[in-house]
Scaffold this active site. Structure first.
Site, PDB file in Angstrom:
ATOM      1  N   ARG A 115       0.844  -1.208   0.000  1.00 53.18           N
ATOM      2  CA  ARG A 115       0.000   0.000   0.000  1.00 53.18           C
ATOM      3  C   ARG A 115       0.870   1.246   0.000  1.00 53.18           C
ATOM      4  NH1 ARG A 115      -3.247  -3.328   4.007  1.00 53.18           N
ATOM      5  NH2 ARG A 115      -4.690  -4.347   2.586  1.00 53.18           N
ATOM      6  N   PHE A 159     -12.029  -3.979  -6.877  1.00 51.96           N
ATOM      7  CA  PHE A 159     -11.911  -4.986  -5.819  1.00 51.96           C
ATOM      8  C   PHE A 159     -11.327  -4.308  -4.569  1.00 51.96           C
ATOM      9  CE2 PHE A 159     -11.071  -6.827  -9.982  1.00 51.96           C
ATOM     10  CZ  PHE A 159     -12.092  -7.758 -10.095  1.00 51.96           C
ATOM     11  N   ASN A 199     -20.258  -4.840  -9.964  1.00 52.33           N
ATOM     12  CA  ASN A 199     -19.443  -5.952 -10.420  1.00 52.33           C
ATOM     13  C   ASN A 199     -18.310  -5.387 -11.283  1.00 52.33           C
ATOM     14  OD1 ASN A 199     -18.292  -8.109 -11.822  1.00 52.33           O
ATOM     15  ND2 ASN A 199     -20.211  -9.277 -11.756  1.00 52.33           N
ATOM     16  N   ALA A 200     -17.104  -5.516 -10.796  1.00 53.94           N
ATOM     17  CA  ALA A 200     -15.961  -4.875 -11.470  1.00 53.94           C
ATOM     18  C   ALA A 200     -15.746  -5.437 -12.875  1.00 53.94           C
ATOM     19  CB  ALA A 200     -14.705  -5.039 -10.632  1.00 53.94           C
ATOM     20  N   ASP A 216      -7.151  -5.661  -7.366  1.00 51.27           N
ATOM     21  CA  ASP A 216      -6.765  -6.611  -6.313  1.00 51.27           C
ATOM     22  C   ASP A 216      -7.860  -7.672  -6.149  1.00 51.27           C
ATOM     23  OD1 ASP A 216      -5.506  -7.872  -4.215  1.00 51.27           O
ATOM     24  OD2 ASP A 216      -5.916  -6.305  -2.741  1.00 51.27           O
ATOM     25  N   CYS A 232      -3.509 -13.190  -5.525  1.00 50.85           N
ATOM     26  CA  CYS A 232      -3.251 -13.750  -4.195  1.00 50.85           C
ATOM     27  C   CYS A 232      -3.369 -15.273  -4.141  1.00 50.85           C
ATOM     28  CB  CYS A 232      -4.166 -13.111  -3.171  1.00 50.85           C
ATOM     29  SG  CYS A 232      -5.900 -13.356  -3.521  1.00 50.85           S
TER      30      CYS A 232
HETATM   31  N1  SAH Z   1      -7.738  -4.517  -1.986  1.00 54.15           N
HETATM   32  C1  SAH Z   1      -8.340  -5.048  -0.776  1.00 54.15           C
HETATM   33  C2  SAH Z   1      -8.577  -6.542  -0.810  1.00 54.15           C
HETATM   34  C3  SAH Z   1      -9.461  -7.016  -1.908  1.00 54.15           C
HETATM   35  S1  SAH Z   1     -10.096  -8.608  -1.621  1.00 54.15           S
HETATM   36  C4  SAH Z   1      -7.453  -4.709   0.409  1.00 54.15           C
HETATM   37  O1  SAH Z   1      -6.258  -4.455   0.223  1.00 54.15           O
HETATM   38  O2  SAH Z   1      -7.956  -4.738   1.534  1.00 54.15           O
HETATM   39  C5  SAH Z   1     -11.060  -8.863  -3.031  1.00 54.15           C
HETATM   40  C6  SAH Z   1     -12.370  -8.080  -3.065  1.00 54.15           C
HETATM   41  O3  SAH Z   1     -12.978  -8.327  -4.331  1.00 54.15           O
HETATM   42  C7  SAH Z   1     -13.407  -8.472  -2.037  1.00 54.15           C
HETATM   43  O4  SAH Z   1     -13.726  -7.358  -1.252  1.00 54.15           O
HETATM   44  C8  SAH Z   1     -14.632  -8.922  -2.844  1.00 54.15           C
HETATM   45  O5  SAH Z   1     -15.860  -8.473  -2.288  1.00 54.15           O
HETATM   46  C9  SAH Z   1     -14.386  -8.251  -4.164  1.00 54.15           C
HETATM   47  N2  SAH Z   1     -15.009  -8.867  -5.346  1.00 54.15           N
HETATM   48  C10 SAH Z   1     -15.130 -10.174  -5.663  1.00 54.15           C
HETATM   49  N3  SAH Z   1     -15.695 -10.322  -6.888  1.00 54.15           N
HETATM   50  C11 SAH Z   1     -15.931  -9.067  -7.348  1.00 54.15           C
HETATM   51  C12 SAH Z   1     -16.488  -8.551  -8.531  1.00 54.15           C
HETATM   52  N4  SAH Z   1     -16.918  -9.357  -9.512  1.00 54.15           N
HETATM   53  N5  SAH Z   1     -16.570  -7.218  -8.685  1.00 54.15           N
HETATM   54  C13 SAH Z   1     -16.129  -6.384  -7.709  1.00 54.15           C
HETATM   55  N6  SAH Z   1     -15.595  -6.825  -6.559  1.00 54.15           N
HETATM   56  C14 SAH Z   1     -15.500  -8.143  -6.370  1.00 54.15           C
END
Ligand code: SAH
Length: 390
Positions: free
Chosen positions: A207, A223, A273-274, A294, A334
């Site tokens: 970060r 995400f 939804n990303a 992420d 990850c």
């Molecule tokens: N960057 C964050 C961790 C991300 S974990 C940190 O550093 O704390 C992954 C995330 O992706 C989760 O919060 C989950 O809710 C989200 N996620 C899963 N599928 C997704 C999608 N299709 N679109 C958007 N977000 C999604």
């Protein structure tokens, strides 16, 4: 004590000191240890290998706790191991928050303990370690005098061990919405309902790695979960930050974290939804100075690696298209099943399809409180890459 003899030809994994012994790697078993009990492991020609816990119901028959014949597995053993894990973290510079125990890498297979300052979250992910939960809690109490200990054993992998999914207090009850300090920022962590143990400590150093590239930038973070990277971007001087996550809960908390740090005017969030949105926005020609990705682990099993790679390629392709020429892509993965070289190759393929050239700024792994043990691939799981997109 029950004795487990390894087959004559042992795997490279066991040879290189990895603590797992799969059911098909064991030959004769003398004794009738029940699931969770401590057993002794020997080579086929009766040389002592170590002591660990057995679970005949699991594909991983034994997980070794020690290779020292003089070391017995008792309460004192767990206190010693926790003390060692803490001393190691302190030695490498951790004070408040850290992954105190990273399972195998701390010679405590299937045990995860995250330390959020005075609060601790525990996961016991195999039968044999679950049995020692009271000893582990007692050791934490003794070493840290914590304000609270919480169990997040609501993890499906426990089913493979015949264990129930559960969560709850392992100390007197306390408020489970806590605030931690990270890199000078205040972040709220929901120990009870957050994902995994509540917060992803493994990206702690990464970060900070976005510090320079986000200055004055329009940043898109997909995400985002509770907005840890996004809040950092705001704090490091981004002009605007938009964070996306599919979870309404995560987005609500991300907004709260922006507020906590006086960044509500800079950091905005949308629950979407990303995959859909990135695709649509890249078609529309939207452009950002920095795009951060992420995503969750796209695979947890070897059978679906190809699908995961396709997922990483797709999402990174979309991400790159959204980056202005000369801007930056910040991208993570990850899952340990996609090792670093394969991840880089996948990003390269995405760049080829996107007709963009990439210049590497940095390529790193997880923070060092999640130690990578050389030769144990499954401890090397997080990839964090910053590329300039030309
Ligand atoms: N960057 C964050 C961790 C991300 S974990 C940190 O550093 O704390 C992954 C995330 O992706 C989760 O919060 C989950 O809710 C989200 N996620 C899963 N599928 C997704 C999608 N299709 N679109 C958007 N977000 C999604």
């Amino acid at each position: 004590m029950t004795k487990v003899y390894l087959n004559k030809k042992i795997s490279r994994r066991v040879e290189s000191g990895h603590p797992w012994i799969f059911a098909n790697e064991a030959g004769a078993i003398e004794g009738s240890a029940e699931g969770g009990e401590t057993v002794e492991v020997f080579t086929h020609d009766k040389k002592f290998v170590g002591r660990g816990y057995i679970n005949p119901k699991s594909q991983i028959l034994v997980r070794l706790l020690t290779r020292d014949r003089a070391e017995t597995i008792d309460e004192a053993f767990f206190r010693r191991r926790l003390q060692q894990a803490w001393e190691y973290r302190q030695r490498i510079g951790y004070t408040e928050n850290c992954r105190l125990v990273f399972g195998e890498a701390d010679d405590l297979p299937a045990l995860i303990i995250d330390k959020f300052n005075d609060y601790f979250v525990i996961q016991t992910l195999a039968l044999g370690i679950d049995r020692w939960k009271p000893a582990i809690v007692a050791a934490l109490e003794e070493i840290f005098r914590p304000k609270g200990i919480y169990e997040r054993n609501d993890v499906p992998v426990r089913e493979l061990e015949g264990l129930p999914l559960q969560k709850g207090f392992l100390s007197a009850p306390f408020g489970t919405q806590i605030i931690i300090n990270e890199n000078g920022l205040r972040m709220q962590v929901d120990l009870e309902n957050g994902q995994k143990t509540g917060y992803f400590l493994d990206q702690h150093d990464n970060r900070r790695a976005i510090r320079h590239i986000v200055k004055g930038a329009d940043v898109l973070g997909a995400f985002c979960y509770t907005g840890s990277f996004e809040t950092h971007a705001g704090y490091y001087g981004a002009k605007s930050v938009l964070g996306l996550d599919i979870s309404e809960n995560a987005v609500a908390q991300a907004r709260h974290n922006a507020e906590l740090n006086g960044l509500s005017g800079i950091c905005r969030y949308e629950a979407v939804n990303a995959f859909d949105v990135l695709k649509q926005w890249s078609k529309e020609g939207r452009q950002y100075d920095v795009v951060m990705l992420d995503p969750p682990a796209f695979t947890k099993s070897r059978e679906t690696i190809q699908k995961a790679i396709t997922g990483y390629k797709e999402i990174n392709l979309r991400g790159m298209k959204l980056v202005k020429k000369g801007g930056f892509l910040v991208t993570s993965s990850c899952t340990n099943l996609v090792q670093p070289e394969l991840f880089l190759e996948t990003i390269q393929l995405a760049a080829k399809d996107a007709r963009r050239r990439l210049r590497q700024v940095t390529f790193r792994a997880q923070a060092s409180d999640h130690p990578i043990v050389q030769g144990w691939e499954n401890t090397n799981y997080l990839k964090f890459l910053i590329m300039q997109v030309l």
